[in-house]
Structures are given as structure tokens and as C-alpha cells.
Design a protein around this motif. Structure first.
Motif, PDB file in Angstrom:
ATOM      1  N   LYS A 102      -1.438  -5.610   3.956  1.00 47.33           N
ATOM      2  CA  LYS A 102      -2.641  -5.814   4.760  1.00 47.33           C
ATOM      3  C   LYS A 102      -2.701  -7.213   5.346  1.00 47.33           C
ATOM      4  O   LYS A 102      -3.176  -7.428   6.459  1.00 47.33           O
ATOM      5  CB  LYS A 102      -3.876  -5.564   3.899  1.00 47.33           C
ATOM      6  CG  LYS A 102      -5.192  -5.700   4.663  1.00 47.33           C
ATOM      7  CD  LYS A 102      -6.389  -5.638   3.738  1.00 47.33           C
ATOM      8  CE  LYS A 102      -6.595  -4.267   3.163  1.00 47.33           C
ATOM      9  NZ  LYS A 102      -7.859  -4.183   2.391  1.00 47.33           N
ATOM     10  N   ARG A 152      -3.644  -4.509  -1.345  1.00 45.42           N
ATOM     11  CA  ARG A 152      -2.534  -4.642  -0.408  1.00 45.42           C
ATOM     12  C   ARG A 152      -2.503  -5.992   0.306  1.00 45.42           C
ATOM     13  O   ARG A 152      -2.152  -6.097   1.483  1.00 45.42           O
ATOM     14  CB  ARG A 152      -2.546  -3.507   0.625  1.00 45.42           C
ATOM     15  CG  ARG A 152      -2.324  -2.137   0.025  1.00 45.42           C
ATOM     16  CD  ARG A 152      -2.230  -1.054   1.086  1.00 45.42           C
ATOM     17  NE  ARG A 152      -3.491  -0.832   1.749  1.00 45.42           N
ATOM     18  CZ  ARG A 152      -3.673  -0.915   3.050  1.00 45.42           C
ATOM     19  NH1 ARG A 152      -2.670  -1.228   3.846  1.00 45.42           N
ATOM     20  NH2 ARG A 152      -4.848  -0.693   3.587  1.00 45.42           N
ATOM     21  N   VAL A 153      -2.887  -7.049  -0.397  1.00 40.52           N
ATOM     22  CA  VAL A 153      -2.790  -8.391   0.157  1.00 40.52           C
ATOM     23  C   VAL A 153      -1.656  -9.130  -0.553  1.00 40.52           C
ATOM     24  O   VAL A 153      -1.613  -9.169  -1.784  1.00 40.52           O
ATOM     25  CB  VAL A 153      -4.116  -9.172  -0.012  1.00 40.52           C
ATOM     26  CG1 VAL A 153      -3.936 -10.633   0.386  1.00 40.52           C
ATOM     27  CG2 VAL A 153      -5.213  -8.536   0.842  1.00 40.52           C
ATOM     28  N   ARG A 164     -10.290 -10.589   9.588  1.00 40.51           N
ATOM     29  CA  ARG A 164     -10.564  -9.895  10.859  1.00 40.51           C
ATOM     30  C   ARG A 164     -10.977 -10.894  11.938  1.00 40.51           C
ATOM     31  O   ARG A 164     -10.510 -10.811  13.077  1.00 40.51           O
ATOM     32  CB  ARG A 164     -11.654  -8.835  10.660  1.00 40.51           C
ATOM     33  CG  ARG A 164     -11.180  -7.571   9.966  1.00 40.51           C
ATOM     34  CD  ARG A 164     -12.166  -6.431  10.165  1.00 40.51           C
ATOM     35  NE  ARG A 164     -13.489  -6.771   9.659  1.00 40.51           N
ATOM     36  CZ  ARG A 164     -13.888  -6.570   8.411  1.00 40.51           C
ATOM     37  NH1 ARG A 164     -13.066  -6.029   7.529  1.00 40.51           N
ATOM     38  NH2 ARG A 164     -15.109  -6.890   8.029  1.00 40.51           N
ATOM     39  N   GLN A 175       2.895  -0.885   3.841  1.00 37.58           N
ATOM     40  CA  GLN A 175       2.462  -1.985   4.681  1.00 37.58           C
ATOM     41  C   GLN A 175       1.607  -2.982   3.893  1.00 37.58           C
ATOM     42  O   GLN A 175       0.826  -2.614   3.029  1.00 37.58           O
ATOM     43  CB  GLN A 175       1.646  -1.464   5.879  1.00 37.58           C
ATOM     44  CG  GLN A 175       2.454  -0.593   6.818  1.00 37.58           C
ATOM     45  CD  GLN A 175       3.609  -1.352   7.440  1.00 37.58           C
ATOM     46  OE1 GLN A 175       3.440  -2.400   8.013  1.00 37.58           O
ATOM     47  NE2 GLN A 175       4.808  -0.798   7.298  1.00 37.58           N
ATOM     48  N   ASP A 197     -11.754 -10.037   3.701  1.00 35.92           N
ATOM     49  CA  ASP A 197     -11.442  -9.092   4.780  1.00 35.92           C
ATOM     50  C   ASP A 197     -12.122  -9.514   6.082  1.00 35.92           C
ATOM     51  O   ASP A 197     -11.519  -9.484   7.158  1.00 35.92           O
ATOM     52  CB  ASP A 197     -11.896  -7.679   4.407  1.00 35.92           C
ATOM     53  CG  ASP A 197     -10.869  -6.931   3.567  1.00 35.92           C
ATOM     54  OD1 ASP A 197      -9.730  -7.420   3.460  1.00 35.92           O
ATOM     55  OD2 ASP A 197     -11.212  -5.869   3.015  1.00 35.92           O
ATOM     56  N   GLY A 254       0.814  -1.198   0.000  1.00 38.06           N
ATOM     57  CA  GLY A 254       0.000   0.000   0.000  1.00 38.06           C
ATOM     58  C   GLY A 254       0.850   1.251   0.000  1.00 38.06           C
ATOM     59  O   GLY A 254       2.082   1.185  -0.017  1.00 38.06           O
TER      60      GLY A 254
END
Length: 241
Positions: A14, A38-39, A131, A12, A127, A8
Motif C-alpha cells: 500500500k 500492507r504498509v 492520500r 501489492q 492513510d 496484501g
């Protein structure tokens, strides 16, 4: 094994996802979709390879093709679930056929997504799975070992209630060790989890960061009581410190 790191604006990643997909075009499509948000993607074209890869690296989730040749998708799901009980696993199937969906959940998949899927739906469901997985593994919590505490959500570290300044990499390294308290973690697994798959053999890199981290968390870095060395294997955070 192929790797694509989605980076990203702030540099960073993700999360890191293991994609098990034998169809080259679908594997490339998933890599492009996930990298755009951003994976980091680690691809395995054979189910058998996925088992080996998972032993040596940490992943935030896995995407499996239910119709994978060789060891079928449901079999590999059961194997991954047995080896990594908290790993979020999403299965991709060719239809919303009830029998296929049922087989996925019977294999203990967390979610099932039918092809062709909408990109935004895939990202949203992945996502959500990441989480949930992080919460179940202590992410978002305050972890404490002896005099050391780590507030993950606020990115704060303390020793005897006094703040410790950790770089983002030091924080990630300490967090992974605290989340695996008492376990001896192999060098390669630490390197891959903290820095990425391409760093798996950079042992001196890891040793440098361990030395720096010990200076910040140990009373006597030369005689550590928290961050212990497992000779010729890896490192362990002492649960009885």
C-alpha cells in the motif's frame, strides 16, 4: 536500518513509511500494526540515520518520535521537511500537552498523535496523510510528457492516444520518472522506490526494466528521447521530449 514489507493478498504494498523510533518495543509495535495493513516499514533507530535513508529512497510518509534522543524530533522534522517539502510527516508524542503539540506543528509536522494511541486511529490518520501526499505529488492525475500520457488513477498508459501495455512494475517506474520530470534520479533511489529497500544495489535488474520500458515508449529504443541515461548515476525522463 530494518525493513518489513507488508504484502496484501494481491502482492501489492500500500505504501512505504519511514519510522524513526529509538524505543525498540514501540518500533516493533508500529511495524506490526502497519505491516498488517500492507504498509512497508523502514525503521531508523537514530534521527541522524533518517536523513541519510531519506536521501536514497522514496517514502509515502514518515512517523517521528517528538522525544527522539540525539537530534530531537522537532529538529529532524524540520530537516526532513526542508529536504522533502511534500513528504507527509506525523509526529508521535507522550501526551496531548498543548506545548508539545504546538512544537510539532511549528516544526511543520502534518499531524500529531499522542501515545498511547488507538491502532485504528493511527492507521486512519496515516492513510489520510498518504492520500493527501500522493495528490500533491501528482498521483490520481493524468501526467503527460510529449506523446506519452499516464492516467494514474485508472492505471492506463498511452502513446499518441494508443494504449501501451505496461506491467505493474513498468507502470510504477514510468510514473516515478514522470512525477520527477527532468530530474536525474540515482539508480539506488529508483530501485528502492519501485522494488523496495532490499533491491537498492540490483543495478542489472533496473537496466533490464529500462530496456523493456524503452521498447514500449520510444520510437527508436536505441536512440531514446524520453528515458535518458545519466552515465554512472541513474536515469532521467526528458522534459523537452
Amino acid at each position: 536500518m530494518n525493513t518489513s514489507r507488508g504484502i496484501g493478498p494481491n502482492g501489492q504494498v500500500k505504501g512505504t513509511v519511514l519510522v524513526v523510533e529509538d524505543e525498540q518495543s514501540m518500533g516493533l509495535s508500529l511495524q506490526i500494526i502497519l505491516s498488517s495493513v500492507r504498509v512497508a516499514v523502514v525503521k531508523a533507530t537514530r534521527s541522524e540515520d533518517a536523513v541519510s535513508i531519506l536521501r536514497n529512497a522514496h517514502f509515502d510518509a514518515a512517523l517521528l518520535n517528538i522525544n527522539e534522543p540525539g537530534m530531537c524530533g522537532t529538529d529532524i522534522c524540520r530537516r526532513l521537511r526542508r529536504d522533502s517539502p511534500r513528504l507527509p510527516i506525523l509526529m508521535l508524542g507522550d501526551s496531548n500537552d498543548e506545548d508539545q503539540v504546538l512544537k510539532a506543528f511549528e516544526a511543520r509536522a502534518d499531524d500529531y498523535i499522542a501515545k498511547p494511541f488507538r491502532h485504528l486511529e493511527l492507521i486512519a490518520r496515516l492513510d489520510a496523510a498518504i492520500r493527501r501526499g500522493r495528490l500533491s505529488n501528482g498521483y490520481g492525475a493524468v501526467l503527460t510528457v510529449g506523446d506519452i500520457s499516464l492516467d494514474v488513477s485508472r492505471h492506463l498508459a498511452k502513446k499518441k492516444s494508443h494504449p501501451i501495455h505496461l506491467t505493474p512494475t513498468e507502470f510504477k517506474l514510468l510514473h516515478f520518472l514522470m512525477a520527477n520530470l527532468g530530474k536525474a534520479i540515482p539508480h539506488a533511489k529508483l530501485l528502492i522506490h519501485v522494488w523496495g529497500p532490499e533491491y537498492g544495489s540490483e543495478l542489472e535488474y533496473l537496466r533490464t526494466f529500462v530496456r523493456n520500458l524503452r521498447k514500449k515508449i520510444e520510437d527508436d529504443p536505441a536512440k531514446p528521447r524520453y528515458l535518458l541515461t545519466e552515465p554512472h548515476f541513474g536515469y532521467r525522463l526528458n522534459e523537452s521530449a
